[in-house]
Design a protein around this motif. Structure first.
Motif, PDB file in Angstrom:
ATOM      1  N   UNK A  19       5.338  -1.103   2.391  1.00 17.58           N
ATOM      2  CA  UNK A  19       4.129  -0.580   3.030  1.00 17.58           C
ATOM      3  C   UNK A  19       2.943  -1.526   2.830  1.00 17.58           C
ATOM      4  N   UNK A  20       2.831  -2.107   1.622  1.00 17.79           N
ATOM      5  CA  UNK A  20       1.748  -3.050   1.361  1.00 17.79           C
ATOM      6  C   UNK A  20       1.902  -4.300   2.221  1.00 17.79           C
ATOM      7  N   UNK A  21       3.131  -4.810   2.313  1.00 18.44           N
ATOM      8  CA  UNK A  21       3.371  -5.993   3.130  1.00 18.44           C
ATOM      9  C   UNK A  21       3.059  -5.742   4.590  1.00 18.44           C
ATOM     10  N   UNK A  22       3.444  -4.570   5.075  1.00 18.31           N
ATOM     11  CA  UNK A  22       3.175  -4.210   6.463  1.00 18.31           C
ATOM     12  C   UNK A  22       1.677  -4.073   6.713  1.00 18.31           C
ATOM     13  N   UNK A  23       0.974  -3.461   5.751  1.00 18.05           N
ATOM     14  CA  UNK A  23      -0.472  -3.277   5.900  1.00 18.05           C
ATOM     15  C   UNK A  23      -1.193  -4.620   5.941  1.00 18.05           C
ATOM     16  N   UNK A  24      -0.793  -5.543   5.064  1.00 16.17           N
ATOM     17  CA  UNK A  24      -1.427  -6.869   5.057  1.00 16.17           C
ATOM     18  C   UNK A  24      -1.144  -7.617   6.361  1.00 16.17           C
ATOM     19  N   UNK A  25       0.075  -7.485   6.869  1.00 19.09           N
ATOM     20  CA  UNK A  25       0.440  -8.171   8.106  1.00 19.09           C
ATOM     21  C   UNK A  25      -0.370  -7.656   9.291  1.00 19.09           C
ATOM     22  N   UNK A  26      -0.823  -6.405   9.236  1.00 21.65           N
ATOM     23  CA  UNK A  26      -1.584  -5.813  10.332  1.00 21.65           C
ATOM     24  C   UNK A  26      -3.091  -5.962  10.151  1.00 21.65           C
TER      25      UNK A  26
END
Length: 205
Positions: A140-147
């Protein structure tokens, strides 16, 4: 007809000569819920005597300090900001810097999903539940940073990039797409307006 075209060219030329110069400017933002103030230095696409505007689907270099934490990177502009992704920055003939989304502070990222993941692993052994939760949180953290509409370096890396900027003449940058054709590039002069704007934000050059 020829006279009309010449006249229009003269008028446009006169307007262009009086347009505000593109420069680095300081801007203060106040969070409407926490009243937290941040001051950042960046550039824009459209300048008036009192305002600077950015365009959607365009990217801009910026410098900011949040809670004494220096951040240097690229942000997207306009009212509807899009994810930035990984970026490369190069000042003059120095080696290029690569800034990955994984480096971006999490407070820049959109809020992650609020789904209660524990309900899906409640029947697993305790250690397996913990491992699954850690994996889920990391994803979830990786996805949030990517967005995130920001990609920024912090700490010593941010300071090193800023040092090159205040001593340089030009900054070039690009977002790194899945292929070169998907990359978006840009460049700005590093003139006297940069240290002036940094000073207004209290950022030590």
């Amino acid at each position: 007809m020829k006279y009309g075209i010449v006249g229009l060219a003269i008028v446009l030329s006169g307007c262009a000569g009086t347009s505000p110069k593109i420069s680095w400017v300081a801007s203060v933002n106040v969070d409407e819920f926490t009243d937290k103030k941040t001051c950042s230095v960046s550039v824009g696409s459209l300048y008036t005597k009192s305002s600077v505007f950015t365009y959607s689907n365009h990217y801009y270099p910026y410098i900011e300090v949040v809670d004494n934490d220096l951040r240097v990177g690229i942000k997207s502009g306009g009212n509807y900001r899009i994810p930035v992704g990984n970026v490369q920055i190069r000042i003059d003939n120095n080696d290029a810097w690569t800034i990955n989304t994984s480096e971006t502070p999490l407070d820049y990222a959109p809020q992650a999903s609020t789904v209660d993941f524990s309900q899906y692993v409640e029947n697993l052994p305790e250690e397996s539940r913990k491992q699954a939760q850690r994996t889920y949180d990391a994803a979830m953290e990786g996805s949030a940073r990517a967005m995130s509409p920001f990609t920024a370096a912090t700490g010593e890396k941010a300071r090193a990039i800023l040092d090159e900027m205040v001593n340089g003449k030009e900054i070039k940058y690009r977002t790194i797409g899945m292929n070169q054709a998907a990359s978006t590039t840009g460049e700005y002069a590093l003139d006297a307006s940069l240290p002036e704007a940094l000073s207004k934000c209290g950022i030590k050059a």
